[in-house]
Scaffold this active site. Structure first.
Site, PDB file in Angstrom:
ATOM      1  N   GLY A   1       0.806  -1.216   0.000  1.00  0.00           N
ATOM      2  CA  GLY A   1       0.000   0.000   0.000  1.00  0.00           C
ATOM      3  C   GLY A   1       0.842   1.270   0.000  1.00  0.00           C
ATOM      4  O   GLY A   1       0.571   2.207  -0.764  1.00  0.00           O
TER       5      GLY A   1
ATOM      6  N   GLU B   1      11.285   9.455 -29.014  1.00  0.00           N
ATOM      7  CA  GLU B   1      12.483   8.979 -29.728  1.00  0.00           C
ATOM      8  C   GLU B   1      12.239   7.607 -30.351  1.00  0.00           C
ATOM      9  O   GLU B   1      13.138   6.768 -30.386  1.00  0.00           O
ATOM     10  CB  GLU B   1      13.694   8.928 -28.786  1.00  0.00           C
ATOM     11  CG  GLU B   1      14.200  10.268 -28.332  1.00  0.00           C
ATOM     12  CD  GLU B   1      14.586  11.164 -29.492  1.00  0.00           C
ATOM     13  OE1 GLU B   1      15.119  10.652 -30.482  1.00  0.00           O
ATOM     14  OE2 GLU B   1      14.316  12.368 -29.410  1.00  0.00           O
TER      15      GLU B   1
HETATM   16  C1  LIG Z   1      -5.918   3.035  -2.262  1.00  0.00           C
HETATM   17  C2  LIG Z   1      -5.964   2.183  -1.022  1.00  0.00           C
HETATM   18  C3  LIG Z   1      -7.119   2.136  -0.265  1.00  0.00           C
HETATM   19  C4  LIG Z   1      -7.168   1.391   0.912  1.00  0.00           C
HETATM   20  N1  LIG Z   1      -8.298   1.406   1.673  1.00  0.00           N
HETATM   21  C5  LIG Z   1      -8.294   0.778   2.890  1.00  0.00           C
HETATM   22  C6  LIG Z   1      -9.428   0.854   3.771  1.00  0.00           C
HETATM   23  O1  LIG Z   1     -10.446   1.481   3.437  1.00  0.00           O
HETATM   24  N2  LIG Z   1      -9.345   0.257   4.987  1.00  0.00           N
HETATM   25  C7  LIG Z   1      -8.232  -0.426   5.375  1.00  0.00           C
HETATM   26  O2  LIG Z   1      -8.213  -0.932   6.476  1.00  0.00           O
HETATM   27  N3  LIG Z   1      -7.147  -0.544   4.561  1.00  0.00           N
HETATM   28  C8  LIG Z   1      -7.149   0.048   3.327  1.00  0.00           C
HETATM   29  N4  LIG Z   1      -6.038  -0.058   2.510  1.00  0.00           N
HETATM   30  C9  LIG Z   1      -4.863  -0.826   2.934  1.00  0.00           C
HETATM   31  C10 LIG Z   1      -4.705  -2.128   2.173  1.00  0.00           C
HETATM   32  O3  LIG Z   1      -5.683  -3.026   2.564  1.00  0.00           O
HETATM   33  C11 LIG Z   1      -3.278  -2.676   2.384  1.00  0.00           C
HETATM   34  O4  LIG Z   1      -2.376  -1.787   1.794  1.00  0.00           O
HETATM   35  C12 LIG Z   1      -3.158  -4.047   1.780  1.00  0.00           C
HETATM   36  O5  LIG Z   1      -3.808  -4.966   2.577  1.00  0.00           O
HETATM   37  C13 LIG Z   1      -1.691  -4.503   1.579  1.00  0.00           C
HETATM   38  O6  LIG Z   1      -1.028  -4.558   2.776  1.00  0.00           O
HETATM   39  P1  LIG Z   1       0.348  -3.810   2.985  1.00  0.00           P
HETATM   40  O7  LIG Z   1       0.243  -2.435   2.490  1.00  0.00           O
HETATM   41  O8  LIG Z   1       0.724  -4.054   4.380  1.00  0.00           O
HETATM   42  O9  LIG Z   1       1.393  -4.598   2.057  1.00  0.00           O
HETATM   43  P2  LIG Z   1       2.597  -5.501   2.556  1.00  0.00           P
HETATM   44  O10 LIG Z   1       2.073  -6.737   3.152  1.00  0.00           O
HETATM   45  O11 LIG Z   1       3.530  -4.691   3.369  1.00  0.00           O
HETATM   46  O12 LIG Z   1       3.254  -5.852   1.173  1.00  0.00           O
HETATM   47  C14 LIG Z   1       4.607  -5.519   0.811  1.00  0.00           C
HETATM   48  C15 LIG Z   1       5.190  -6.644  -0.020  1.00  0.00           C
HETATM   49  O13 LIG Z   1       5.356  -7.787   0.802  1.00  0.00           O
HETATM   50  C16 LIG Z   1       4.824  -8.934   0.194  1.00  0.00           C
HETATM   51  N5  LIG Z   1       4.320  -9.850   1.216  1.00  0.00           N
HETATM   52  C17 LIG Z   1       3.648  -9.549   2.340  1.00  0.00           C
HETATM   53  N6  LIG Z   1       3.348 -10.663   3.018  1.00  0.00           N
HETATM   54  C18 LIG Z   1       3.840 -11.704   2.298  1.00  0.00           C
HETATM   55  C19 LIG Z   1       3.840 -13.123   2.460  1.00  0.00           C
HETATM   56  N7  LIG Z   1       3.276 -13.716   3.505  1.00  0.00           N
HETATM   57  N8  LIG Z   1       4.431 -13.885   1.504  1.00  0.00           N
HETATM   58  C20 LIG Z   1       5.009 -13.324   0.442  1.00  0.00           C
HETATM   59  N9  LIG Z   1       5.035 -11.981   0.246  1.00  0.00           N
HETATM   60  C21 LIG Z   1       4.451 -11.186   1.160  1.00  0.00           C
HETATM   61  C22 LIG Z   1       3.721  -8.406  -0.707  1.00  0.00           C
HETATM   62  O14 LIG Z   1       3.492  -9.286  -1.779  1.00  0.00           O
HETATM   63  C23 LIG Z   1       4.296  -7.081  -1.170  1.00  0.00           C
HETATM   64  O15 LIG Z   1       5.084  -7.291  -2.303  1.00  0.00           O
HETATM   65  C24 LIG Z   1      -6.019   0.660   1.333  1.00  0.00           C
HETATM   66  C25 LIG Z   1      -4.849   0.695   0.525  1.00  0.00           C
HETATM   67  C26 LIG Z   1      -4.811   1.443  -0.629  1.00  0.00           C
HETATM   68  C27 LIG Z   1      -3.547   1.470  -1.440  1.00  0.00           C
HETATM   69  C1  LIG Z   2       6.653  13.217 -23.007  1.00  0.00           C
HETATM   70  C2  LIG Z   2       6.858  13.353 -24.473  1.00  0.00           C
HETATM   71  C3  LIG Z   2       7.823  14.248 -24.956  1.00  0.00           C
HETATM   72  C4  LIG Z   2       7.996  14.425 -26.324  1.00  0.00           C
HETATM   73  N1  LIG Z   2       8.912  15.355 -26.763  1.00  0.00           N
HETATM   74  C5  LIG Z   2       8.992  15.630 -28.101  1.00  0.00           C
HETATM   75  C6  LIG Z   2       9.848  16.673 -28.587  1.00  0.00           C
HETATM   76  O1  LIG Z   2      10.546  17.328 -27.823  1.00  0.00           O
HETATM   77  N2  LIG Z   2       9.843  16.938 -29.917  1.00  0.00           N
HETATM   78  C7  LIG Z   2       9.078  16.224 -30.794  1.00  0.00           C
HETATM   79  O2  LIG Z   2       9.131  16.511 -31.991  1.00  0.00           O
HETATM   80  N3  LIG Z   2       8.258  15.210 -30.386  1.00  0.00           N
HETATM   81  C8  LIG Z   2       8.199  14.906 -29.048  1.00  0.00           C
HETATM   82  N4  LIG Z   2       7.360  13.887 -28.608  1.00  0.00           N
HETATM   83  C9  LIG Z   2       6.556  13.113 -29.568  1.00  0.00           C
HETATM   84  C10 LIG Z   2       7.066  11.686 -29.749  1.00  0.00           C
HETATM   85  O3  LIG Z   2       8.263  11.700 -30.462  1.00  0.00           O
HETATM   86  C11 LIG Z   2       5.992  10.837 -30.446  1.00  0.00           C
HETATM   87  O4  LIG Z   2       4.901  10.731 -29.576  1.00  0.00           O
HETATM   88  C12 LIG Z   2       6.528   9.458 -30.770  1.00  0.00           C
HETATM   89  O5  LIG Z   2       7.372   9.552 -31.864  1.00  0.00           O
HETATM   90  C13 LIG Z   2       5.445   8.410 -31.062  1.00  0.00           C
HETATM   91  O6  LIG Z   2       4.702   8.801 -32.152  1.00  0.00           O
HETATM   92  P1  LIG Z   2       3.096   8.868 -32.109  1.00  0.00           P
HETATM   93  O7  LIG Z   2       2.714   9.586 -30.878  1.00  0.00           O
HETATM   94  O8  LIG Z   2       2.684   9.395 -33.416  1.00  0.00           O
HETATM   95  O9  LIG Z   2       2.646   7.370 -31.964  1.00  0.00           O
HETATM   96  P2  LIG Z   2       1.841   6.528 -33.076  1.00  0.00           P
HETATM   97  O10 LIG Z   2       2.756   6.231 -34.207  1.00  0.00           O
HETATM   98  O11 LIG Z   2       0.551   7.181 -33.382  1.00  0.00           O
HETATM   99  O12 LIG Z   2       1.603   5.184 -32.261  1.00  0.00           O
HETATM  100  C14 LIG Z   2       0.314   4.660 -31.969  1.00  0.00           C
HETATM  101  C15 LIG Z   2       0.368   3.145 -32.048  1.00  0.00           C
HETATM  102  O13 LIG Z   2       0.577   2.754 -33.398  1.00  0.00           O
HETATM  103  C16 LIG Z   2       1.609   1.814 -33.491  1.00  0.00           C
HETATM  104  N5  LIG Z   2       2.304   1.971 -34.769  1.00  0.00           N
HETATM  105  C17 LIG Z   2       2.616   3.121 -35.406  1.00  0.00           C
HETATM  106  N6  LIG Z   2       3.261   2.845 -36.554  1.00  0.00           N
HETATM  107  C18 LIG Z   2       3.360   1.503 -36.646  1.00  0.00           C
HETATM  108  C19 LIG Z   2       3.923   0.598 -37.611  1.00  0.00           C
HETATM  109  N7  LIG Z   2       4.518   1.043 -38.707  1.00  0.00           N
HETATM  110  N8  LIG Z   2       3.841  -0.726 -37.354  1.00  0.00           N
HETATM  111  C20 LIG Z   2       3.253  -1.190 -36.245  1.00  0.00           C
HETATM  112  N9  LIG Z   2       2.708  -0.385 -35.322  1.00  0.00           N
HETATM  113  C21 LIG Z   2       2.747   0.950 -35.513  1.00  0.00           C
HETATM  114  C22 LIG Z   2       2.514   2.103 -32.306  1.00  0.00           C
HETATM  115  O14 LIG Z   2       3.240   0.962 -31.915  1.00  0.00           O
HETATM  116  C23 LIG Z   2       1.505   2.531 -31.243  1.00  0.00           C
HETATM  117  O15 LIG Z   2       1.046   1.397 -30.577  1.00  0.00           O
HETATM  118  C24 LIG Z   2       7.208  13.682 -27.235  1.00  0.00           C
HETATM  119  C25 LIG Z   2       6.260  12.763 -26.745  1.00  0.00           C
HETATM  120  C26 LIG Z   2       6.078  12.599 -25.401  1.00  0.00           C
HETATM  121  C27 LIG Z   2       5.049  11.627 -24.911  1.00  0.00           C
END
Ligand SMILES: Cc1cc2nc3c(=O)[nH]c(=O)nc-3n(C[C@H](O)[C@H](O)[C@H](O)COP(=O)(O)OP(=O)(O)OC[C@H]3O[C@@H](n4cnc5c(N)ncnc54)[C@H](O)[C@@H]3O)c2cc1C
Ligand SMILES: Cc1cc2nc3c(=O)[nH]c(=O)nc-3n(C[C@H](O)[C@H](O)[C@H](O)COP(=O)(O)OP(=O)(O)OC[C@H]3O[C@@H](n4cnc5c(N)ncnc54)[C@H](O)[C@@H]3O)c2cc1C
Ligand SMILES: [Ca+2]
Lengths: 663, 663
Positions: free
Chosen positions: B401, B424
């Site tokens: 959590g 890129e």
């Molecule tokens: C958005 C949100 C809303 C929530 N709302 C509520 C609410 O309304 N009321 C409430 O009471 N709580 C609430 N919670 C808390 C929530 O129930 C706990 O976060 C949840 O039960 C997980 O427990 P933890 O955070 O202690 O995780 P942890 O147990 O600390 O987990 C950490 C890691 O340890 C691992 N781990 C833990 N035990 C084991 C084990 N035995 N074996 C292997 N791996 C393990 C887990 O897989 C995980 O990777 C909320 C949490 C969130 C994020």
């Molecule tokens: C945070 C951020 C910063 C950026 N900064 C810059 C910047 O400084 N200057 C700038 O010029 N641009 C910038 N960009 C733009 C960025 O370069 C483009 O978003 C990127 O090149 C991907 O192109 P698109 O968004 O058109 O994706 P799209 O091509 O529309 O992709 C959509 C989907 O189509 C699929 N797809 C597209 N073509 C093919 C194909 N031939 N075959 C199979 N699958 C395909 C893709 O895999 C994807 O799942 C930025 C973008 C982000 C998110």
């Protein structure tokens, strides 16, 4: 904006009756009609506008959420929507804004653990909204390990009261939704101590704030635990921290359905079977699975429509550009998610049935199926929430750069969804519980104790251990019984392998701990089988032109894409050979081509309004670009042409009022 | 707060010299010393405090970013940090806040495509910060398909100017970082039209805003494109939209290294080989891979430390609870990511070498290796960014959590990182380019043309097609040459399979399109092999007590966990049999146990300050809970005990001033 349907050509190619599919998705014609009506109501109400959600600062966001929630309540009352269907439908269309007032797990906890009188008293108050309650279990130091909670409830026979106390920092309640700012009451889980003895964790109803001025009562410290992942998202919710400094509550505020403390401090069990609390658990988990299908379908709807609008690269020079949905890579990422959304919808529907079934069995004091039901619901919660969280992010990536904008709706959907992998049981912890059940099931195989329900396939373990897949050509993979047996064989073999390896360890506990990663994989195999088998069962029941055919294709895509994803499992257990795996892939590609002309119609069948989707990319009419452009200008950064801070920080640099070394 | 090291016991169990590992991670003692000194400087400077980042509204966040950026520049100059090392180190410790003024891709674009005079003129202005530039390529309608850009630059012989114009809505420039509010200039990519003919996309330097009052010049519309994923994160950046209405620029503003337009409108190529621009591309991609290792290591550092602090469930009743890092499920999710962070660090270091190597070759007009280098850098960009994005989110989930709180640092790290999968070059589009190279390599196998560099293993294709893995027991998997050959065999066989299947299609293009999902998998196999082979090569070169042993273990974890993840590949290509796969798993578990006592020290070796990590959970001293508690109270929602909106919206409900139907 022009009123052209830019996706009309996509809708014309659909080979099935979309209206019939809508009914299938909704569950019934009645459900569809209500959902549709409520959806329109919400979408047309200016109070529910989503403007600014993602850019409001916390206090304004929270205030806005309260406003919307109050408005929804007003609406429900004004329109006299006494029907639960209508109420749920309204809540559905306004995700998140209601959780505060829905009293989260407060009501189910009292229903499950309160006596009849307690239920009558507290639920009436809660339903009438005279109090607002939250569920305070998790602490700063303990979440998964509920038995490790540190808050104490010590019985004081002198005053006939419990004294609720937070003995350490880590015992601070932490996370309860609605606790931080809104709740007046909580079900608090604390170690019950009476007569010097610790009886472990129990639930208590504690009033937190004055009903007069909303101030925390003496001895109680409450606050919000701070910003959470994402824009808007869960920041609309006041997850809270709560500390007790020797707070007195009446003895009767202990939830006493299963056990109680008598006037003279004796701890006594009631004659109600403890198993009854499982009902609540099944209820909560079916709701989570149902939410998974909602969240995933929403993301898929956006990604499918945008992939049909987006064009990139031409096949030939000068020709029209290709819709990105026509790329096989795009299909192989997107269509399995489209199939998963349907799969989770149907398994969720089935869990609703399971809940009523379990409730009846519990009432008849038939507890035999509980371990199986527990494993099944824990596993399905884990499986569907993990797949949905990953799936939403994949949908976002499938939208390229524009998916990274909040106006696409996908960032908030992801951020608000991911905690489902953690709350109500960490997904890995849950899978380990499923694994325990499976190992136990295997160990009892010879004993005559017959596995039932979702574990019934273990009855034919011997057959499945020997089973040989007889797929020879790609189309053989279209046979549901082949798919089913492949999944059954894989699940049985993984479980049996684990059990055998555990038996080689020095103790079962040690073996279990050492092999827990393998056990998790066996648990996943069991759960995936459940989803596949429910999907196959559902396909036969549907009505409407072409509907069954589409669902059969989706069901096959779901199963075959899983086979591809988990190929290691299927091959190491020798359920399949490499040739059969290759044939599954060939068939999968053919299925993608089959679904392609139906893809947009298949997401139209969710019947989601543009308001609900809240996405510039997922618009029904596909008129994406003008909307993206329009939304951009609403950012507060565009309030002025020259930004705040330019004069102080940028201009001096440009004007060389600072001297520079070469960078 | 107390000054106890809650992780001291973890540090005592380390079996290697952490200081020596720090040198390995940093690249050299010199690099470590500078990074360390600059890190302290930034951490101790109140101007760089991170308070509130995640809860500020956009305008304030942006203003804050400008302030920090200006302060950093002041510092660099006051301290006379003329050394690039020092400057980069400072920038490193303050991620994101500088990108605005770093002029993003503006400088590299001019370096790559500008003539010597153009470089002299514009780079001097940029370095002195007399102008601020951005890189304006992407448009609303075109990202991946650069050749599809619609902005026009039409030469007007009458005025000796180009007229830059946005003919359609979709031709609006969209996304360039720094464009929205800050940049005064841009390199704009537009279709060059002269004499009525379209010569395709070229780069032009365009002044956008007045240097006097920062207002957009006539004919130019600029704005910010709106909120992006996450809290803080990329919202510190003014990604922008830009439209041109017949804007005139001097002819000399065309970037003219490769081609130019003469005074009378003739389009002529220069004698500079076009291949030279590849240098910039390699440079940019090595920087992205290096960023991947930074981002992933940051997340891993937080998750490892917190997993050692967090305890949940006792082994026996009453015993101390188990550190969650001791659960094998936790290890099997976390340690492969720890290993990946090191793997990406080393492959990034190697790419730096590759860049200098390519630069030399280009200067010597040796272009033979370019296709291989292009495939390698494209693939590594895709592989490392995808794995890092997924890995950060997995680290967040591993924190239960509390990982969902912004104060954990993980949500912002994820949100700010994920677009690296898209910018890129979209990762899938890049992998398809790698696949094209592989198919070509396969097709030339008989031709005598010898694959070089990262593709050199294709020279022994025949051997690899026949290769049999000789692993008989788990320890055999510790032999690096076995691992290497297994990865080589898998890569060759997948590529050859694809090539064979393509050859069955009616045309190569059709086959390529139909099988593109398989091709992507073949490309991934090629890239994973590169990372594995670079890691193996690195292990031999390191110095320091126990360092080599630890890195060897991590290298094996990286490779064997990949084998497990991609088991389908290894089994369908018959590189391994099921028994060998099981032995790899056994060895993997043993390796986890070996790394376990070193895990905290292995993340200490990154030498990240608490300031840099910005995480309540990842603190060096492990004193997590008081810090979580303290941070919570800073949320603005805690400014008042009774929240804004209570009186208007909540009290009327509680006081029954609205009547309710039962929900
Ligand atoms: C958005 C949100 C809303 C929530 N709302 C509520 C609410 O309304 N009321 C409430 O009471 N709580 C609430 N919670 C808390 C929530 O129930 C706990 O976060 C949840 O039960 C997980 O427990 P933890 O955070 O202690 O995780 P942890 O147990 O600390 O987990 C950490 C890691 O340890 C691992 N781990 C833990 N035990 C084991 C084990 N035995 N074996 C292997 N791996 C393990 C887990 O897989 C995980 O990777 C909320 C949490 C969130 C994020
Ligand atoms: C945070 C951020 C910063 C950026 N900064 C810059 C910047 O400084 N200057 C700038 O010029 N641009 C910038 N960009 C733009 C960025 O370069 C483009 O978003 C990127 O090149 C991907 O192109 P698109 O968004 O058109 O994706 P799209 O091509 O529309 O992709 C959509 C989907 O189509 C699929 N797809 C597209 N073509 C093919 C194909 N031939 N075959 C199979 N699958 C395909 C893709 O895999 C994807 O799942 C930025 C973008 C982000 C998110
Ligand atoms: Ca404000």
């Amino acid at each position: 904006m022009e009123q052209v349907d830019h996706l009309a050509h996509e809708r014309r190619t659909a080979e099935f009756d979309v209206e019939a599919m809508k009914v299938v998705w909704a569950g019934s014609r009645h459900a569809l009609e209500i959902a549709d009506r409520m959806g329109r109501l919400v979408a047309s109400d200016p109070q529910f506008r989503k403007d600014n959600r993602t850019i409001l600062e916390r206090k304004e966001l929270f205030r806005n959420t309260l406003r919307k929630a109050a408005h929804a309540w007003k609406l429900i009352n004004e329109l006299k929507l006494t029907d639960l269907w209508h109420q749920n439908a309204i809540l559905f269309w306004c995700p998140l804004i209601f959780d505060h007032l829905l009293q989260g797990m407060f009501v189910p906890a009292i229903k499950g653990q309160g006596t009849d009188e307690q239920q009558k008293k507290w639920l009436t108050l809660a339903y009438k909204m005279q109090i607002i309650g939250c569920y305070a279990q998790t602490e700063l130091g303990h979440g998964s390990n509920v038995q490790g909670l540190e808050t104490t409830a010590t019985f004081d026979p002198k005053t006939d009261e419990f004294i609720i106390h937070s003995p350490t920092l880590t015992s601070s309640k932490w996370w309860p939704g609605g606790l931080g700012k809104i709740s007046t009451h909580a079900v608090v889980y604390a170690r019950l101590i009476t007569d010097g003895q610790d009886y472990g964790v129990h639930g208590f109803i504690v009033q937190l704030r004055s009903l007069h001025d909303h101030l925390p009562l003496p001895g109680i410290t409450i606050g919000d635990i701070g910003a959470k992942f994402g824009n808007g998202a869960y920041n609309t919710m006041d997850n809270g921290v709560l500390r007790f400094d020797h707070v007195h509550i009446p003895r009767e505020h202990m939830l006493m359905r299963l056990s109680q403390v008598t006037r003279d401090g004796k701890y006594v069990h009631s004659d109600v079977p403890r198993q009854l609390v499982y009902g609540t658990m099944v209820f909560v988990r079916q709701a989570i699975v149902s939410d998974a299908s909602k969240a995933l379908s929403r993301a898929v709807c956006i990604a499918v429509r945008y992939s049909a609008v987006r064009r990139q690269f031409s096949a030939q020079d000068g020709g029209p550009e290709i819709q990105v949905i026509d790329y096989k890579t795009q299909q192989s990422r997107l269509f399995p998610l489209l199939a998963s959304a349907y799969a989770f919808r149907f398994v969720g529907e089935w869990l609703k049935w399971l809940y009523t079934d379990v409730t009846q069995k519990l009432q008849a004091a038939d507890f035999a199926t509980l371990p199986e039901v527990h494993a099944c619901t824990a596993g399905l919660k884990s499986l569907t929430t993990s797949a949905t969280a990953d799936g939403i992010e994949e949908c976002r990536k499938l939208c390229g750069g524009h998916g990274y904008l909040c106006s696409s709706g996908l960032p908030e959907l992801f951020a608000v969804y991911v905690p489902a992998c953690t709350y109500e049981g960490d997904n890995v912890v849950l899978l380990l519980q499923v694994a325990r059940f499976l190992i136990k099931t295997v160990s009892q195989l010879g004993s005559g104790k017959k596995p039932t329900g979702t574990a019934a396939y273990f009855c034919k373990a011997e057959h499945l251990m020997q089973w040989k897949c007889n797929v020879r050509k790609a189309e053989d993979w279209l046979n549901p019984s082949v798919i089913l047996e492949a999944f059954e064989a894989r699940a049985v073999r993984l479980a049996v392998n684990c059990a055998q390896n555990i038996s080689k360890a020095s103790s079962v506990e040690e073996g279990f701990a050492e092999l827990s990663s393998d056990l998790v994989e066996a648990a996943v195999a069991h759960c995936e089988l459940i989803v596949v088998s429910r999907f196959i069962a559902k396909v036969h029941q549907v009505k409407g032109r072409g509907v069954e055919k589409q669902l059969r294709a989706l069901c096959n895509i779901y199963a075959l894409s899983l086979i591809h994803k988990r190929l290691g499992d299927f091959l190491t257990t020798r359920c399949l050979n490499p040739e059969q795996a290759a044939l599954a892939n060939d068939q999968l590609r053919a299925l993608y081509s089959q679904v392609r002309p139906n893809a947009v119609a298949l997401v139209d069948a969710y019947n989601y309004s543009d308001h609900y989707l809240g996405s510039t990319l997922g618009r029904y009419d596909g008129n994406v670009y003008p909307k993206l452009y329009e939304e951009a200008w609403k950012d507060p950064l565009n309030d002025s042409v020259v930004p705040d801070g330019y004069h102080e920080y940028v201009r001096p640099l440009l004007k060389q009022q600072v001297s520079f070394s070469r960078l």
